[in-house]
Write an enzyme that holds these catalytic residues in place. Sequence first.
Site, PDB file in Angstrom:
ATOM      1  N   LYS A  34      -0.868   2.808   9.224  1.00  0.00           N
ATOM      2  CA  LYS A  34      -1.411   1.596   8.402  1.00  0.00           C
ATOM      3  C   LYS A  34      -0.188   0.688   7.920  1.00  0.00           C
ATOM      4  O   LYS A  34       0.816   1.237   7.676  1.00  0.00           O
ATOM      5  CB  LYS A  34      -1.839   1.933   7.215  1.00  0.00           C
ATOM      6  CG  LYS A  34      -3.273   2.960   7.380  1.00  0.00           C
ATOM      7  CD  LYS A  34      -3.888   3.791   6.520  1.00  0.00           C
ATOM      8  CE  LYS A  34      -4.780   2.872   5.462  1.00  0.00           C
ATOM      9  NZ  LYS A  34      -5.513   3.834   4.501  1.00  0.00           N
ATOM     10  N   ARG A  83      -8.252  -7.684  -7.980  1.00  0.00           N
ATOM     11  CA  ARG A  83      -9.042  -8.971  -8.066  1.00  0.00           C
ATOM     12  C   ARG A  83     -10.534  -8.636  -8.269  1.00  0.00           C
ATOM     13  O   ARG A  83     -10.826  -7.479  -7.993  1.00  0.00           O
ATOM     14  CB  ARG A  83      -8.836  -9.665  -6.651  1.00  0.00           C
ATOM     15  CG  ARG A  83      -9.151  -8.864  -5.469  1.00  0.00           C
ATOM     16  CD  ARG A  83      -9.221  -9.453  -4.369  1.00  0.00           C
ATOM     17  NE  ARG A  83      -8.989  -8.638  -2.992  1.00  0.00           N
ATOM     18  CZ  ARG A  83     -10.079  -8.163  -2.436  1.00  0.00           C
ATOM     19  NH1 ARG A  83     -11.322  -8.093  -2.969  1.00  0.00           N
ATOM     20  NH2 ARG A  83     -10.024  -7.544  -1.626  1.00  0.00           N
ATOM     21  N   GLU A 131      -1.069   8.297   7.593  1.00  0.00           N
ATOM     22  CA  GLU A 131      -1.887   9.065   6.644  1.00  0.00           C
ATOM     23  C   GLU A 131      -2.671  10.140   7.608  1.00  0.00           C
ATOM     24  O   GLU A 131      -2.694   9.611   8.890  1.00  0.00           O
ATOM     25  CB  GLU A 131      -2.976   8.170   5.995  1.00  0.00           C
ATOM     26  CG  GLU A 131      -2.404   7.640   4.767  1.00  0.00           C
ATOM     27  CD  GLU A 131      -3.456   6.822   4.011  1.00  0.00           C
ATOM     28  OE1 GLU A 131      -4.688   6.616   4.514  1.00  0.00           O
ATOM     29  OE2 GLU A 131      -3.294   6.172   2.958  1.00  0.00           O
ATOM     30  N   LYS A 132      -3.001  11.118   7.274  1.00  0.00           N
ATOM     31  CA  LYS A 132      -3.917  11.981   7.967  1.00  0.00           C
ATOM     32  C   LYS A 132      -5.189  11.138   8.095  1.00  0.00           C
ATOM     33  O   LYS A 132      -5.600  10.635   7.147  1.00  0.00           O
ATOM     34  CB  LYS A 132      -4.168  13.212   6.945  1.00  0.00           C
ATOM     35  CG  LYS A 132      -5.220  14.276   7.752  1.00  0.00           C
ATOM     36  CD  LYS A 132      -5.339  15.691   7.155  1.00  0.00           C
ATOM     37  CE  LYS A 132      -6.140  16.388   7.813  1.00  0.00           C
ATOM     38  NZ  LYS A 132      -5.658  16.821   9.152  1.00  0.00           N
ATOM     39  N   GLU A 184      -9.758   2.065  -4.453  1.00  0.00           N
ATOM     40  CA  GLU A 184     -10.635   2.614  -3.455  1.00  0.00           C
ATOM     41  C   GLU A 184     -10.092   4.084  -3.062  1.00  0.00           C
ATOM     42  O   GLU A 184      -9.144   4.360  -3.269  1.00  0.00           O
ATOM     43  CB  GLU A 184     -10.319   1.669  -2.333  1.00  0.00           C
ATOM     44  CG  GLU A 184     -10.683   0.467  -2.751  1.00  0.00           C
ATOM     45  CD  GLU A 184     -10.677  -0.642  -1.237  1.00  0.00           C
ATOM     46  OE1 GLU A 184     -11.898  -1.528  -1.398  1.00  0.00           O
ATOM     47  OE2 GLU A 184      -9.913  -0.288  -0.349  1.00  0.00           O
ATOM     48  N   LYS A 236     -16.497  -3.895   5.331  1.00  0.00           N
ATOM     49  CA  LYS A 236     -17.867  -3.362   4.520  1.00  0.00           C
ATOM     50  C   LYS A 236     -18.903  -4.405   4.760  1.00  0.00           C
ATOM     51  O   LYS A 236     -18.907  -5.839   4.984  1.00  0.00           O
ATOM     52  CB  LYS A 236     -17.738  -3.663   2.956  1.00  0.00           C
ATOM     53  CG  LYS A 236     -16.700  -2.148   2.467  1.00  0.00           C
ATOM     54  CD  LYS A 236     -16.097  -2.784   1.113  1.00  0.00           C
ATOM     55  CE  LYS A 236     -14.711  -1.955   0.708  1.00  0.00           C
ATOM     56  NZ  LYS A 236     -13.866  -2.472  -0.346  1.00  0.00           N
ATOM     57  N   LYS A 275       0.802  -1.214  -0.049  1.00  0.00           N
ATOM     58  CA  LYS A 275      -0.100   0.101  -0.129  1.00  0.00           C
ATOM     59  C   LYS A 275       0.614   1.260   0.021  1.00  0.00           C
ATOM     60  O   LYS A 275       0.389   2.190  -0.693  1.00  0.00           O
ATOM     61  CB  LYS A 275      -0.979   0.077   1.520  1.00  0.00           C
ATOM     62  CG  LYS A 275      -2.115  -1.263   0.848  1.00  0.00           C
ATOM     63  CD  LYS A 275      -2.791  -1.425   2.323  1.00  0.00           C
ATOM     64  CE  LYS A 275      -3.701  -0.448   2.709  1.00  0.00           C
ATOM     65  NZ  LYS A 275      -4.680  -0.950   3.787  1.00  0.00           N
ATOM     66  N   GLY A 289      -9.381  -4.716   6.345  1.00  0.00           N
ATOM     67  CA  GLY A 289      -9.633  -3.801   7.441  1.00  0.00           C
ATOM     68  C   GLY A 289      -8.701  -4.009   8.493  1.00  0.00           C
ATOM     69  O   GLY A 289      -8.920  -3.447   9.982  1.00  0.00           O
ATOM     70  N   ILE A 321      -8.814  11.085   7.813  1.00  0.00           N
ATOM     71  CA  ILE A 321      -9.993  11.903   7.312  1.00  0.00           C
ATOM     72  C   ILE A 321     -11.272  11.591   8.143  1.00  0.00           C
ATOM     73  O   ILE A 321     -11.720  10.393   8.316  1.00  0.00           O
ATOM     74  CB  ILE A 321     -10.240  11.351   5.898  1.00  0.00           C
ATOM     75  CG1 ILE A 321      -8.830  11.339   5.003  1.00  0.00           C
ATOM     76  CG2 ILE A 321     -11.480  12.354   5.239  1.00  0.00           C
ATOM     77  CD1 ILE A 321      -8.307  12.707   4.569  1.00  0.00           C
TER      78      ILE A 321
HETATM   79  P1  ADP Z   1      -7.814  -2.518   3.694  1.00  0.00           P
HETATM   80  O1  ADP Z   1      -7.044  -2.790   2.764  1.00  0.00           O
HETATM   81  O2  ADP Z   1      -7.611  -3.165   5.221  1.00  0.00           O
HETATM   82  O3  ADP Z   1      -9.187  -2.582   3.341  1.00  0.00           O
HETATM   83  P2  ADP Z   1      -8.064   0.474   3.519  1.00  0.00           P
HETATM   84  O4  ADP Z   1      -6.829   1.261   3.259  1.00  0.00           O
HETATM   85  O5  ADP Z   1      -8.701   0.114   2.255  1.00  0.00           O
HETATM   86  O6  ADP Z   1      -7.780  -0.921   4.329  1.00  0.00           O
HETATM   87  O7  ADP Z   1      -8.964   1.037   4.403  1.00  0.00           O
HETATM   88  C1  ADP Z   1     -10.161   0.540   4.798  1.00  0.00           C
HETATM   89  C2  ADP Z   1     -11.126   1.378   5.526  1.00  0.00           C
HETATM   90  O8  ADP Z   1     -10.269   2.176   6.729  1.00  0.00           O
HETATM   91  C3  ADP Z   1     -11.479   2.567   4.690  1.00  0.00           C
HETATM   92  O9  ADP Z   1     -12.903   2.356   4.117  1.00  0.00           O
HETATM   93  C4  ADP Z   1     -11.919   3.813   5.615  1.00  0.00           C
HETATM   94  O10 ADP Z   1     -13.138   3.554   6.486  1.00  0.00           O
HETATM   95  C5  ADP Z   1     -10.763   3.683   6.783  1.00  0.00           C
HETATM   96  N1  ADP Z   1      -9.807   4.436   6.377  1.00  0.00           N
HETATM   97  C6  ADP Z   1      -8.437   4.052   5.846  1.00  0.00           C
HETATM   98  N2  ADP Z   1      -7.573   5.055   5.633  1.00  0.00           N
HETATM   99  C7  ADP Z   1      -8.272   6.099   6.399  1.00  0.00           C
HETATM  100  C8  ADP Z   1      -7.791   7.378   6.561  1.00  0.00           C
HETATM  101  N3  ADP Z   1      -6.729   8.013   6.108  1.00  0.00           N
HETATM  102  N4  ADP Z   1      -8.764   8.401   7.173  1.00  0.00           N
HETATM  103  C9  ADP Z   1     -10.166   7.836   7.692  1.00  0.00           C
HETATM  104  N5  ADP Z   1     -10.290   6.478   7.394  1.00  0.00           N
HETATM  105  C10 ADP Z   1      -9.480   5.849   7.025  1.00  0.00           C
END
Ligand code: ADP
Length: 445
Positions: free
Chosen positions: A156, A288, A198-199, A271, A234, A115, A163, A201
């Site tokens: 992360k 995928r 990351e910030k 995403e 989700k 990532k 998740g 959000i």
């Molecule tokens: P994974 O690969 O584990 O699915 P993601 O990077 O796709 O992780 O993030 C999954 C979820 O986590 C996002 O849909 C969001 O709800 C939350 N999330 C991830 N990054 C951020 C962020 N920088 N700020 C706020 N929420 C985040």
Amino acid sequence: MKKVLIANRGEIALRILRAARELGIRTVVAHSEADAESLPVLLADEAICVGPPSPTQSYLNIPNILSAAIVSGADAIHPGYGFLAENPTFAEMVREHGITFIGPTAENMRALGDKASARKIAREAGVPVVPGTDELQDPEEAKRAAAEIGYPVILKASAGGGGRGMRLVHTEEELERAVLQAQEEARAAFGNPAIYLEKYIEEPKHVEVQVLGDGERVIHLFERDCSIQRRHQKLLEEAPSTLPTEVRDGLLKSAVRLAEHIGYVSAGTLEFLVDREGNFYFIEMNTRIQVEHPVTEMVTGVDLVREQFLIAAGEPLRLKQEEIRASGHAIEVRVNAEDPDKNFRPSIGKVETLLWPGGAGVRVDSHLYAGYRIPSHYDSLLGKIIVWDLTRDAAIARMRRALEETALEGPGLKTTIPFHKKVLDNAFFRRGAVYTNFVARRMSE
Ligand code: ADP
């Protein structure tokens, strides 16, 4: 392509089997001992056991799966989602054995699988990412970055997924320890301690773009809103999103630009998080087919898994961007074997009564049948109910009706259906005021 080995289980194995059969391709389902009585195994032309129930010994067991393909004379492998779907070494080994891998190239996966490196590639392609860092070297670097970006921040795992491997940090005092802990957790969970920052959000929407590529050309099939999540997983997805047109157009263009930048092949999903001001930020790409792909199929009429087969067979994309039209509104709910009243605790058992909904605009993707015993070794997804209607309001009413009609019972068996009914009745949901904190904030009672 004459015969495909399906290296997966559950509803997605069945989904792939159906697509293969419509194309006149014979099917071999590779299954664990625990899935010998599963529906895809019962419906397949051939089935072959690849190991004991534990995924590491069966669905993740590369030598056994490759042997199964060779022994059964399969000329292609579809990995589904999860398990080996995003493992570039597996994709490479499949191809080295002269077998077609139905999915992206190993290079596509390597570019985006990590990532932190995906963020770099997105920036190269001119796609906005969440303000943050590359892979962190030490807590000091994290402190400097967080001071610049502003708290809260989120740590992360570069190799994270599903998740897991995320940690929210509110103050500088917490940061040093959080960095060390997050690295340790990432090492334990993913075998790779790399993390980035990351910030965080506040109250974003999670909106993702479905793409198809053939290595030369990429098209999008519009977006899905997947903001209804619990612990970053989700639960309910819909298409289209409720984003304003200019935001949506920017998002779709960015997704195509990024996928084209890496010469993407097959179906993939980019995403994004979208903040309250309509700024969007790329967060990751899933290389995928995804669980929620049916909502896109319902609004566009395109069979994404069939397209995956055709692309893997070496055919150029047969669809042009201007031929892709989205109409109406689709919603999917994930029916999981979890007890929403007990903190979504996994629930297992035997399915005794089963009646899925039907009627206009209703689709069910599930491997369940009456008498099926749910194995305890795998994820809790029992199936997906997907509805389509002309408008979002009508789709909500249709889904409510479909859930009312569903009977899925067995001793001690609990599902997420009652939770979904509450979501559908929720005034914020009905208004489309849905952000990733919806479940925590609006469904906590
Ligand atoms: P994974 O690969 O584990 O699915 P993601 O990077 O796709 O992780 O993030 C999954 C979820 O986590 C996002 O849909 C969001 O709800 C939350 N999330 C991830 N990054 C951020 C962020 N920088 N700020 C706020 N929420 C985040």
